[in-house]
Design an enzyme around this catalytic site. Structure first.
Site, PDB file in Angstrom:
ATOM      1  N   ASP A   1       0.854  -1.191   0.000  1.00  0.00           N
ATOM      2  CA  ASP A   1       0.000   0.000   0.000  1.00  0.00           C
ATOM      3  C   ASP A   1       0.894   1.247   0.000  1.00  0.00           C
ATOM      4  O   ASP A   1       1.746   1.389   0.882  1.00  0.00           O
ATOM      5  CB  ASP A   1      -0.866  -0.021   1.272  1.00  0.00           C
ATOM      6  CG  ASP A   1      -2.221   0.621   1.077  1.00  0.00           C
ATOM      7  OD1 ASP A   1      -3.194   0.125   1.663  1.00  0.00           O
ATOM      8  OD2 ASP A   1      -2.293   1.615   0.327  1.00  0.00           O
TER       9      ASP A   1
ATOM     10  N   GLU B   1      -6.890   3.692  -5.519  1.00  0.00           N
ATOM     11  CA  GLU B   1      -8.113   3.983  -4.771  1.00  0.00           C
ATOM     12  C   GLU B   1      -8.585   5.359  -5.219  1.00  0.00           C
ATOM     13  O   GLU B   1      -7.888   6.345  -5.018  1.00  0.00           O
ATOM     14  CB  GLU B   1      -7.875   3.984  -3.262  1.00  0.00           C
ATOM     15  CG  GLU B   1      -9.163   4.245  -2.500  1.00  0.00           C
ATOM     16  CD  GLU B   1      -8.944   4.637  -1.054  1.00  0.00           C
ATOM     17  OE1 GLU B   1      -7.945   5.298  -0.766  1.00  0.00           O
ATOM     18  OE2 GLU B   1      -9.776   4.288  -0.207  1.00  0.00           O
TER      19      GLU B   1
ATOM     20  N   ASP C   1      -3.120   4.758  -2.388  1.00  0.00           N
ATOM     21  CA  ASP C   1      -4.138   5.293  -1.483  1.00  0.00           C
ATOM     22  C   ASP C   1      -4.613   6.670  -1.967  1.00  0.00           C
ATOM     23  O   ASP C   1      -3.786   7.549  -2.211  1.00  0.00           O
ATOM     24  CB  ASP C   1      -3.498   5.423  -0.103  1.00  0.00           C
ATOM     25  CG  ASP C   1      -4.463   5.845   0.973  1.00  0.00           C
ATOM     26  OD1 ASP C   1      -5.361   5.051   1.281  1.00  0.00           O
ATOM     27  OD2 ASP C   1      -4.334   6.962   1.485  1.00  0.00           O
TER      28      ASP C   1
ATOM     29  N   HIS D   1     -10.899  -2.447   4.472  1.00  0.00           N
ATOM     30  CA  HIS D   1     -10.703  -2.068   5.877  1.00  0.00           C
ATOM     31  C   HIS D   1     -11.443  -0.786   6.240  1.00  0.00           C
ATOM     32  O   HIS D   1     -11.420  -0.364   7.411  1.00  0.00           O
ATOM     33  CB  HIS D   1      -9.204  -1.908   6.138  1.00  0.00           C
ATOM     34  CG  HIS D   1      -8.603  -0.855   5.284  1.00  0.00           C
ATOM     35  ND1 HIS D   1      -8.325  -1.040   3.930  1.00  0.00           N
ATOM     36  CD2 HIS D   1      -8.291   0.419   5.555  1.00  0.00           C
ATOM     37  CE1 HIS D   1      -7.850   0.075   3.436  1.00  0.00           C
ATOM     38  NE2 HIS D   1      -7.806   0.993   4.395  1.00  0.00           N
ATOM     39  N   ASP D   2     -12.087  -0.161   5.238  1.00  0.00           N
ATOM     40  CA  ASP D   2     -12.860   1.077   5.509  1.00  0.00           C
ATOM     41  C   ASP D   2     -14.361   0.834   5.432  1.00  0.00           C
ATOM     42  O   ASP D   2     -15.140   1.740   5.772  1.00  0.00           O
ATOM     43  CB  ASP D   2     -12.547   2.159   4.459  1.00  0.00           C
ATOM     44  CG  ASP D   2     -11.119   2.624   4.474  1.00  0.00           C
ATOM     45  OD1 ASP D   2     -10.597   2.976   3.405  1.00  0.00           O
ATOM     46  OD2 ASP D   2     -10.515   2.629   5.572  1.00  0.00           O
TER      47      ASP D   2
END
Ligand code: TEU
Length: 550
Positions: free
Chosen positions: A96, A250, A197, A324-325
């Site tokens: 990431d 993302e 990200d 994870h969000d």
């Protein structure tokens, strides 16, 4: 280029995956210990969320040093061992990369605070007086102003996320060189994938003192004016040099048109994109901290709209419900209780057989649910804790605010992985950093592996099908929009093969007319009997029917 259409990515949030030290947080040795489990599932990549040096204000998305490992997760030797051990199992690592911002604990920001002009230009520092208005009325995505005043400098700095996550100034070529070096460093370590990200936020349009922005100001930095130039420059000077590397961006609040470029076959940017439009159907516009019923018709049309348009433009999507969000999809769009297993399988089928590369978030493959915390003390997520206060400042009671957190908090995804029915779900021998969901005694890996009809083996079959049937990896997509909105159905075609996927999205019995005579078609996947007679099928609550003319 690796055959990314045939691949499946498994996301690990290491903090909640498996703890080998007893300190209550997951670690890299824990990931190594579970590689055989992931090999059994059949995944090809592990996307590991940040484990670099960080004060952990945003669980690692506040990076203080891209080149060192946070001691709570382990050491560089652990990272190198993980890469090597995974490769032995034909699993590759996707790291990431958080390049929109960096921790205020980073040496770059500390030098900026000390007045070093070179490093001040790594960030967005704007003049202003304490007590005066900040440079713009932009809002942080975690609540409050996106500007923080620094008395020593008599300036404000920009943070689109937490105040400890200072936005990097990509207009500065030195910053662009720094991020290229980070990617090249991890490429040399053998990393074969990168997730970027909020990468579509890195190009901020020139902003002066401006209070004219409507809303939170996202229009000034989302899919900004130089975004494609920056991405192409990064690609050509780092990951694009290794044809085996896959990349995913993302894309926060992006547009479809930009995604054609971000993930277009020959645009020289990324392999694929995460977009979130389908995961805002229980929002009010972009506002997520609300209570609104899920609009399934909107969900269906958004998903199909993206599928058709990205196909038309030869662009590639990442396929996902969870990360994870995001809240756990079986709690969000399926059923936590009576129809738990069948709805989890229906949701998995729907997303895995679309056109794109599927991502499985840790625990999704065993049907992990939201934890339904009862008190604010159980929450850990900075965004959730901020909004717990903001909702009450807006006049909500504590109980009302907790109801909204129960549905939308990112902590829904961050409870410990449920390995077995021993204390703390077998995640840690210590005190877990966040409470496990109480249903771990029933929903856990051990129980799934012992049951041939479990959700785990269903995901395993979906992954196997993707490897076996080219129509899944390479086929086109055609929605089968049955007149009523209770069915989510589509077909995939590739050469002579046709795959038909029909998902009953509701907890009711449903009979539908089929578009074709399926005589001779093979019914795939289902471990329950689908009743087909004269072009009609009857589906029980949340049931799925998949047919192929193989
Ligand atoms: O998330 C981007 C982001 O905006 C999401 O956190 C989500 O949109 C947010 O909860 C608002 O609803 C990425 C990471 O996935 C997230 O974990 C980080 O907190 C964030 O960026 C900042 O790095």
């Amino acid at each position: 280029m690796t055959d990314f259409q045939k691949k499946v990515v498994y996301e690990i949030y290491p903090k909640s995956f498996y703890d080998t030290t007893g300190n209550g947080t997951g670690d890299l040795k824990g990931v190594i210990a579970k590689l055989d489990y992931l090999q059994k599932l059949g995944v090809d990549y592990i996307w590991l969320t940040p484990f670099y040096l960080s004060p952990q204000n945003d669980n690692g998305y506040d990076i203080a040093d891209y080149y060192s490992i946070d001691p709570s997760y382990g050491t560089m030797e652990d990272v190198e061992l993980l890469i090597a051990e995974a490769k032995k199992r034909n699993i590759y690592l996707m790291f990431d990369m958080v390049f929109n911002h960096v921790s205020t604990e980073s040496i770059w920001f500390k030098k900026a605070l000390a007045g070093d002009s070179k490093y001040m230009n790594y960030f967005f520092f704007k003049d202003g007086k304490e007590g005066n208005k900040p440079p713009t009325n932009w809002q942080s995505k975690f609540g409050g102003s996106a500007w923080q005043y620094v008395k020593e400098l008599d300036k404000w700095y920009l943070h689109l996320f937490d105040v400890t996550q200072a936005d990097l100034n990509w207009e500065n070529p030195d910053v662009r060189e720094e991020v290229k070096n980070v990617v090249r460093f991890w490429m040399q370590k053998g990393v074969k994938g990168f997730r970027f990200d909020v990468i579509n936020l890195i190009s901020k349009s020139a902003f002066e003192d401006d209070f004219s922005s409507i809303g939170d100001g996202r229009q000034y930095y989302t899919d900004g004016p130089r975004i494609h130039e920056f991405l192409q420059e990064l690609a050509q000077n780092s990951f694009a040099k290794d044809i085996d590397i896959i990349t995913v961006g993302e894309m926060s609040s992006t547009t479809m048109e930009n995604c054609y470029k971000y993930a277009g076959k020959n645009t020289g940017e990324l392999t694929m994109v995460f977009n979130f439009h389908h995961l805002k159907v229980d929002f009010m516009g972009n506002e997520k901290w609300v209570l609104v019923p899920t609009d399934f018709m909107k969900l269906k049309h958004i998903l199909f709209d993206w599928q058709i348009n990205m196909t038309k433009h030869d662009a590639w999507n990442a396929l996902f419900w969870c990360n994870h969000d995001q809240p756990r999809v079986v709690s969000r769009f399926g059923s936590d209780d009576k129809y738990h297993d069948v709805s989890a399988k229906m949701l998995a089928t729907l997303i895995h057989l679309l056109r794109g590369t599927p991502y499985i978030y840790q625990g999704e493959e065993i049907g992990m649910t939201n934890p339904h915390f009862k008190s604010i003390e159980q929450y850990r997520d900075i965004e959730s804790l901020n909004h717990y206060k903001i909702l009450q400042d807006k006049g909500m009671t504590e109980k009302q605010a907790l109801i909204i957190l129960d549905i939308h908090s990112r902590d829904n995804a961050r409870t410990p992985m449920q390995w077995n029915n021993t204390e703390n779900a077998g995640f840690t021998t210590g005190t877990p950093w966040i409470s496990p969901a109480t249903n771990y005694t029933k929903i856990n890996v051990e129980n799934n592996l012992a049951d041939e009809n479990s959700i785990f083996y269903y995901y395993q079959k979906l992954i196997q099908l993707r490897k076996q049937l080219d129509v899944i990896a390479y086929g086109d997509i055609k929605p089968l929009l049955f007149e009523d909105n209770k069915v989510f159905a589509y077909e995939r075609n590739y050469k002579e093969t046709k795959l038909i996927v029909i998902c009953n999205f509701y907890p009711i019995n449903y009979e539908i007319e089929l578009p074709y005579d399926l005589t001779g078609y093979k019914c795939l996947l289902n471990n329950y009997q689908i009743d087909i007679k004269n072009k009609k099928i009857a589906l029980k609550p949340y049931e799925t029917a998949v047919f192929c003319n193989l």
